[in-house]
Design a protein around this motif. Structure first.
Motif, short mmCIF file in Angstrom:
data_model
loop_
_atom_site.label_atom_id
_atom_site.label_comp_id
_atom_site.label_asym_id
_atom_site.label_seq_id
_atom_site.Cartn_x
_atom_site.Cartn_y
_atom_site.Cartn_z
N SER A 294 0.81 -1.22 0.00
CA SER A 294 0.00 0.00 0.00
C SER A 294 0.84 1.27 0.00
N THR A 295 0.21 2.33 -0.55
CA THR A 295 0.78 3.66 -0.37
C THR A 295 0.12 4.33 0.86
N ASN B 148 -3.44 4.22 2.19
CA ASN B 148 -4.88 4.14 2.44
C ASN B 148 -5.41 2.71 2.45
N THR C 68 -10.91 11.21 -3.35
CA THR C 68 -10.70 9.85 -2.86
C THR C 68 -10.24 9.76 -1.41
N ASN D 113 -2.90 2.84 -8.96
CA ASN D 113 -2.82 1.44 -9.37
C ASN D 113 -3.97 1.11 -10.33
N LEU D 114 -4.89 2.06 -10.48
CA LEU D 114 -5.97 2.06 -11.47
C LEU D 114 -7.12 1.09 -11.17
N1 F0G Z 1 -6.48 8.49 -4.26
C1 F0G Z 1 -6.08 8.02 -3.07
C2 F0G Z 1 -6.31 8.86 -1.88
C3 F0G Z 1 -5.45 6.75 -2.98
O1 F0G Z 1 -5.09 6.30 -1.80
C4 F0G Z 1 -5.23 6.01 -4.15
C5 F0G Z 1 -4.57 4.71 -4.11
C6 F0G Z 1 -5.68 6.56 -5.37
C7 F0G Z 1 -6.29 7.79 -5.38
C8 F0G Z 1 -5.53 5.83 -6.64
O2 F0G Z 1 -6.45 4.81 -6.73
O3 F0G Z 1 -4.85 2.95 -7.08
O4 F0G Z 1 -7.28 2.65 -7.49
O5 F0G Z 1 -5.91 4.07 -9.00
N2 F0G Z 1 -4.07 4.21 -3.08
C9 F0G Z 1 -3.56 2.84 -2.96
C10 F0G Z 1 -3.16 2.54 -1.55
C11 F0G Z 1 -2.61 2.44 -3.99
O6 F0G Z 1 -2.33 1.63 -1.33
O7 F0G Z 1 -3.68 3.15 -0.63
P1 F0G Z 1 -6.10 3.55 -7.63
#
Ligand code: F0G
Length: 476
Positions: free
Chosen positions: A166-167, A169, A407, A271-272
């Motif tokens: 994870s990054t 979240n 998000t 990561n889409l």
């Molecule tokens: N916005 C937030 C706040 C996120 O935490 C993430 C992804 C995205 C956008 C992008 O979404 O990956 O579905 O395209 N966070 C992931 C994590 C990778 O590990 O929390 P995505």
């Protein structure tokens, strides 16, 4: 430990009818199209190794009528039944449903607000502009909508351990849902590259947290190997149950707009998985007649983590162009996005666009969304920054309706916010000069002697010197 893909659900004891007594679904490979009844832990096709998606959800089989679904979903909003209180499970006809309601791991996710964004509307020239704030979920990000579904299926399959790379979240969300579901969780995060706020959530929810000396892509690679060797259930968005849950944000959005599709939905891309999920929901809603036409789904990335932008521009979406990722929007600091093919498909199916924005543009947009009294984390702000570009290009017209998917919550990355307002965010970086233009948006804290005079003088100075403030007299 394979997961059974077909599940006969007990009759819903809460009785908010018409409910489905028998729910089936299958996995299908997004590459070769092979259906499969059971998925291995890497959620990849055994023939061609591409990702699986969940198909044939209940509504396909039972053929419910769109009007009946709309009124049933609305009715459930006044119910106190456990599943109805969740803004995800309220739409369970669009989800794989577990064997019994007792399996469901929920924190009352979903039910997130759709805000009008008047200041951003003025800035972009788009007259009807909304923010669907997925950061108002229980752990502060959109991940909860998917995690409730995937954690439920992990529990049903009898796993003791769940894991993710994870990054920040995903790990916060996974740790919370694992704790609620009586499971243990293993978190793999890149050392020094995620916000303390997100890391602290995982710690508090009791995760075994490993900070690996690599980036997100390195953590995900390692997780893929781990799930082949150890009985841990992977909760990254490669897991198609996650995406099924995340679909409900789009259904809820359409319900909030009285089923009138907006012209555009704009999402951040990392990561889409999320873009893929929202796109899948739109296509399914069109299929069943819940909406009459598709909004365009556009994905925005940071310039320093622009794998999808390059994949579409330089390879026409046919092969992934990975990049070394670098951005202060750490949530989307991803260079090798797992769900790129799913995202390409939904962007192309809806006629959307893919754009990139600079670090300074992200910081500016984040401050502007903050000035709405809404706020979001940096990764979410790419949507507003990207929208400005799409308007300048003429892709989005001023008379169109646009929804930005926010998000993550503002509180997810306080370091970014503090450094921005103190003027330190870009100090010593190549963006320092460009960031000068953001001075008017900065509101650093002021240290004063504790006297009335000092406070009144500061107040007067602010009234005179801050005419650019969105709520200043001259702008009223
Ligand atoms: N916005 C937030 C706040 C996120 O935490 C993430 C992804 C995205 C956008 C992008 O979404 O990956 O579905 O395209 N966070 C992931 C994590 C990778 O590990 O929390 P995505």
């Amino acid at each position: 430990m394979p997961l059974s893909a077909t599940s006969d659900r007990d009759k819903d004891k809460q009785g908010s009818q018409p409910d489905l007594s028998k729910v089936t679904f299958t996995f299908r490979c997004i590459g070769c199209g092979s259906p499969t009844a059971a998925a291995a832990q890497d959620f990849r096709c055994s023939h061609c190794n591409n990702l699986l998606e969940i198909t044939d959800p209940s509504w396909k089989l039972s053929g419910p009528n769109a009007a009946a679904l709309k009124s049933m979903w609305r009715e459930r909003r006044s119910s106190n039944a456990t599943l109805d209180l969740s803004g995800v499970w309220r739409f369970r006809e669009f989800l794989p449903v577990p064997e019994s309601e007792q399996q469901v791991v929920t924190l009352r996710e979903g039910n997130t607000p759709l805000y009008e964004l008047p200041l951003s509307s003025r800035i972009t020239g788009v007259s009807r502009l909304y923010g669907k704030h997925q950061g108002m979920n229980p752990t502060g990000s959109f991940k909860d909508a998917g995690m409730t579904v995937a954690a439920t299926f992990a529990r049903q399959a009898g796993y003791r351990w769940v894991a993710c790379a994870s990054t920040g979240n995903t790990s916060a969300s996974m740790a919370a849902y694992a704790a609620r579901g009586g499971m243990r969780s293993l978190v793999l995060v890149p050392e020094g590259k995620i916000s303390w706020s997100k890391l602290s959530q995982a710690l508090d929810y009791g995760a075994l947290t490993c900070q690996l000396r690599t980036d997100f892509d390195g953590c995900l690679r390692l997780l893929q190997e781990l799930v082949r060797r150890a009985p841990v259930y992977q909760l990254n968005s490669i897991n198609p149950f996650r995406l099924e849950g995340q679909k409900t944000a789009a259904i809820e959005l359409l319900e909030q707009l009285d089923w009138q599709p907006p012209d555009h939905i704009v999402l951040p891309g990392g990561n889409l998985g999320n873009s893929s999920a929202i796109g899948k929901a739109l296509l399914e809603m069109l299929d069943i007649g819940l909406i009459s036409h598709l909004p365009k789904l556009s994905v925005i990335q940071a310039e320093g983590a622009n794998a999808l932008v390059r994949t579409l521009r330089e390879a026409e979406g046919k092969r992934l162009i990975s990049v070394p990722a670098e951005t202060r929007a750490t949530a989307i600091r991803i260079g090798n996005p797992a769900s790129w093919e799913k995202a390409v498909k939904v962007i192309q199916a809806t006629g959307g666009a893919c754009e990139q924005v600079s670090e300074v543009e992200i910081a500016q947009a984040k401050a502007e969304i903050g000035a709405e009294g809404v706020g979001c984390e940096p990764a979410s702000a790419v949507t507003l920054a990207g929208l400005k570009k799409l308007v300048r290009q003429g892709f989005v017209k001023p008379d169109e309706t646009v929804v930005l998917v926010l998000t993550g919550n503002l509180l997810k990355d306080p370091d970014f916010t503090m450094e921005f307002h103190r003027g330190d965010l870009f100090r010593g970086t190549p963006h320092e000069r460009a960031a000068d233009s953001l001075k008017a948006l900065r509101h650093p804290p002021i240290v004063l002697d504790a006297t009335l005079d000092a406070v009144i003088q500061t107040l007067e100075r602010a009234e005179k010197s801050d005419p650019a403030h969105p709520n200043a007299k001259s702008n009223a």
